[in-house]
Structures are given as C-alpha cells and as structure tokens.
Write an enzyme that holds these catalytic residues in place. Structure first.
Site, PDB file in Angstrom:
ATOM      1  N   ASP A   1       9.759   5.046   2.660  1.00 15.83           N
ATOM      2  CA  ASP A   1       9.524   3.461   2.135  1.00 15.83           C
ATOM      3  C   ASP A   1       8.198   2.865   2.536  1.00 15.83           C
ATOM      4  O   ASP A   1       7.852   3.077   3.695  1.00 15.83           O
ATOM      5  CB  ASP A   1      10.873   2.681   2.819  1.00 15.83           C
ATOM      6  N   ASP A   4       2.715   3.149  -1.340  1.00 20.62           N
ATOM      7  CA  ASP A   4       2.577   1.668  -1.655  1.00 20.62           C
ATOM      8  C   ASP A   4       1.061   1.418  -1.449  1.00 20.62           C
ATOM      9  O   ASP A   4       0.441   1.127  -0.349  1.00 20.62           O
ATOM     10  CB  ASP A   4       3.356   0.908  -0.595  1.00 20.62           C
ATOM     11  N   HIS A  16      11.272  -9.183   1.095  1.00 18.75           N
ATOM     12  CA  HIS A  16      11.776  -8.744   2.299  1.00 18.75           C
ATOM     13  C   HIS A  16      12.404  -9.862   3.241  1.00 18.75           C
ATOM     14  O   HIS A  16      11.798 -10.889   3.303  1.00 18.75           O
ATOM     15  CB  HIS A  16      10.980  -8.005   2.836  1.00 18.75           C
ATOM     16  N   GLY A  17      13.476  -9.306   4.081  1.00 20.99           N
ATOM     17  CA  GLY A  17      14.092 -10.146   4.886  1.00 20.99           C
ATOM     18  C   GLY A  17      14.921 -11.138   4.434  1.00 20.99           C
ATOM     19  O   GLY A  17      15.315 -11.194   3.158  1.00 20.99           O
ATOM     20  N   GLY A  26      13.840  -5.851  -1.004  1.00 24.19           N
ATOM     21  CA  GLY A  26      14.529  -7.012  -0.342  1.00 24.19           C
ATOM     22  C   GLY A  26      15.796  -7.388  -1.006  1.00 24.19           C
ATOM     23  O   GLY A  26      16.139  -8.490  -1.294  1.00 24.19           O
ATOM     24  N   GLY A  27      16.875  -6.188  -1.098  1.00 20.31           N
ATOM     25  CA  GLY A  27      18.156  -6.580  -1.546  1.00 20.31           C
ATOM     26  C   GLY A  27      19.041  -7.375  -0.608  1.00 20.31           C
ATOM     27  O   GLY A  27      20.042  -7.870  -1.058  1.00 20.31           O
ATOM     28  N   VAL A  82      18.099  -1.944   0.639  1.00 19.90           N
ATOM     29  CA  VAL A  82      18.757  -2.793   1.790  1.00 19.90           C
ATOM     30  C   VAL A  82      18.324  -2.388   3.182  1.00 19.90           C
ATOM     31  O   VAL A  82      18.606  -1.210   3.552  1.00 19.90           O
ATOM     32  CB  VAL A  82      20.351  -2.568   1.534  1.00 19.90           C
TER      33      VAL A  82
HETATM   34  P1  13P Z   1      15.586  -6.306   3.090  1.00 18.95           P
HETATM   35  O1  13P Z   1      15.396  -5.883   4.686  1.00 18.95           O
HETATM   36  O2  13P Z   1      15.384  -7.655   2.489  1.00 18.95           O
HETATM   37  O3  13P Z   1      16.935  -5.665   2.590  1.00 18.95           O
HETATM   38  O4  13P Z   1      14.440  -5.241   2.048  1.00 18.95           O
HETATM   39  C1  13P Z   1      14.503  -3.882   2.344  1.00 18.95           C
HETATM   40  C2  13P Z   1      13.385  -3.155   1.541  1.00 18.95           C
HETATM   41  O5  13P Z   1      12.944  -3.708   0.572  1.00 18.95           O
HETATM   42  C3  13P Z   1      12.905  -2.076   2.301  1.00 18.95           C
HETATM   43  O6  13P Z   1      11.741  -1.806   1.291  1.00 18.95           O
END
Ligand code: 13P
Length: 288
Positions: A85, A106, A178-179, A209-210, A231
């Site tokens: 990731d 990225d 994110h978060g 950012g799920g 997530v």
């Molecule tokens: P969240 O921490 O907001 O769920 O986002 C996770 C993410 O997008 C990891 O790349």
C-alpha cells in the site's frame, strides 16, 4: 490456495459490480483476523502492508512468509492477494522480488511526468513477474501534521494518461480522505468519479480512505466503477475499543487474563467481525 495477483479479482469485481476489500495488516493477529473474515464470507480479499507496517513487522520477507504460511496453516481457500500500500518506487520493486502478488507505486507526490515514467517501469517489472499494479493520480487527502485536508479531486485527463501506462487499477481522489472524516466533509464527488470511469474505459478504480464513508455512498461508488476499497482506520478503532473494554472490565486481572493470547483475542475478533461486515457492504461475499 497460493497467493494470487489482484488483476483478475478486480476485473471480475468491476464487471460484477462489487468491490474487493483491501485491509491493512499490522501483525500476526490482524493477518489471521482478515483471513478468517474473508474465508467465512467466501470472499476474495486483499491484505496490504504500508511501508511502515512492513518495517514494524520485520520487513517485506516476514510479511510475505507470514501471509503465505497462514494461508496454508489456516486452510484458506478463497483468493488472497498480498499488496503493498502506498509504496515508493524502490519498495515496489523489492516487494515484487520478495513475492508480493500486487503493489501500489505511489508517485503522486512527484511531478506528474516522473510519476508516469516510474509507473511504466514498475508495470514492466511487475507484469514480467505476474504481479498487479496500482498507481495514484493527484493525492488522497488526509491528516498530515494534524491538519485535515479536504479530499482532492483528480484530473480525469491525468487519470487517462496513467491508466494508459498499463497499470491494472487506478487510485484517484474523488473527495475521499484517509483517517476519520471531518464533520464538515461534503461527501464523495460522483461527477468526478463518473468522468474518471468513463475516460479510463472499464479500468478498476480504487477508493482509498474507506473508513467512515456511509453505506449509500460506498454502494454508489461501486456502481460507478470502484472495485477495490481500502480499509485501515476502522479496523484500528474496533481493535482498540475491544481491547480497552477487556481491560476496563478488569479481565486482564482475572486468572491468566494477562496472557497475550487472551488479552488480544477480543480485538482480533472485532477485526474479523468488521472485515465480514465490510465484505457484505462491498458485495464480495460468496464471490470467491
Ligand atoms: P482509512 O484508514 O481511512 O480506512 O484508509 C485506508 C487506506 O486508504 C490505505 O491506503
């Protein structure tokens, strides 16, 4: 079942109008929790490590061995992709060498031309090794140094150029961050998503950012082309809450309640339950 590339998994999801959950792992317990949730839901799944989490766990080789060996020892039969990731260029190459079956390069912080050039190089090395590639255009907002940015909107023309490098799936900002989402968050931009989906002609799209996006928005995003949803924060929150409850109820002080196998059990179970719930939201249950 051996680890698989995420290419087919996400192409099937795109066609079938569901999304595959990509859950970040941090340790042994989380890895088991995610695999258990996916298996019990009969769902394909992506387990992903950030660069930081992989370092914490002892390096990419450790992460690879852990996931691969747990798939065997737990008798996991659903398709699992191990994904990097938000990787830097060097990290993406290292993960491919180690055996990850999917990587995100990225380069969104680089000048766009350089992001494109490096993406092409990663695609060429990854595809020669049967590994799928995710790249990002624009940047996904989020908390940085205590400042919560509004979610960025990616430029559809840049999305098209990135998609044409041969990447397998594309992460593009559509107002997601994110978060946790701030109170005044205005929601996902479905107009932007639709434009990106049209111009990239069926390429599976990734929603970062799920955590904290309401179900109706998640499902609308899937209907418009989102096939992978990341997530992380929500798993961390349910893990911490369940562990806090265990300690606040004094259970660590009863008998051998301090044994880590007992202390970490409620949090681990909470992660499995969340993974199963999100898999249902995303519609990938029964799709293994
Ligand atoms: P969240 O921490 O907001 O769920 O986002 C996770 C993410 O997008 C990891 O790349």
């Amino acid at each position: 079942m051996a680890l698989v590339s995420a290419k087919e998994m996400l192409e099937q999801a795109r066609k079938g109008k569901y999304a595959v959950g990509a859950f970040n792992t941090n340790n042994l317990e989380w890895t088991k929790a995610i695999l258990k949730g996916a298996q019990e839901s009969n769902s394909p799944v992506m387990i992903q490590t950030s660069m930081g989490a992989a370092k914490y766990m002892g390096g990419y080789q450790v992460c690879y061995d852990l996931v691969k060996d747990l798939i065997d020892s737990m008798g996991i039969t659903v398709p699992v992709a191990l994904h990097l990731d938000h990787g830097e260029y060097e990290d993406a190459l290292e993960c491919i060498k180690v055996g990850y079956t999917s990587v995100m390069f990225d380069g969104s912080h680089l000048p766009f031309e350089e992001n494109l050039e490096k993406a092409k190089e990663v695609v060429s090395f990854a595809h020669a090794n049967g590994v799928s590639v995710e790249c990002e255009v624009g940047s996904i907002g989020g908390e940085e140094d205590g400042i919560i940015g509004a979610g960025e909107l990616a430029d559809p023309k840049e999305c098209k150029l990135m998609s044409d490098t041969g990447i397998d799936f594309l992460a593009a900002g559509i107002g997601n961050i994110h978060g946790s989402y701030p109170e005044n968050w205005t929601g996902l931009s479905f107009d932007t998503l639709k434009e990106i989906a049209d111009i990239t002609e069926g390429k599976p799209l990734v929603l970062h950012g799920g955590s904290g996006i309401p179900l109706d928005q998640v499902q609308k995003a899937i209907s418009l082309g989102v096939s992978k949803i990341n997530v992380n924060t929500e798993c961390q929150e349910v893990f911490a809450a369940a562990t806090r409850k265990y300690i606040e109820e004094g259970k660590d002080l009863e008998g051998k309640g301090f044994d880590p196998r007992k202390l970490l059990a409620p949090g681990t179970e909470a992660v499995t339950n969340l993974v199963k719930e999100r898999i249902e939201w995303f519609g990938s249950n029964g799709k293994a």
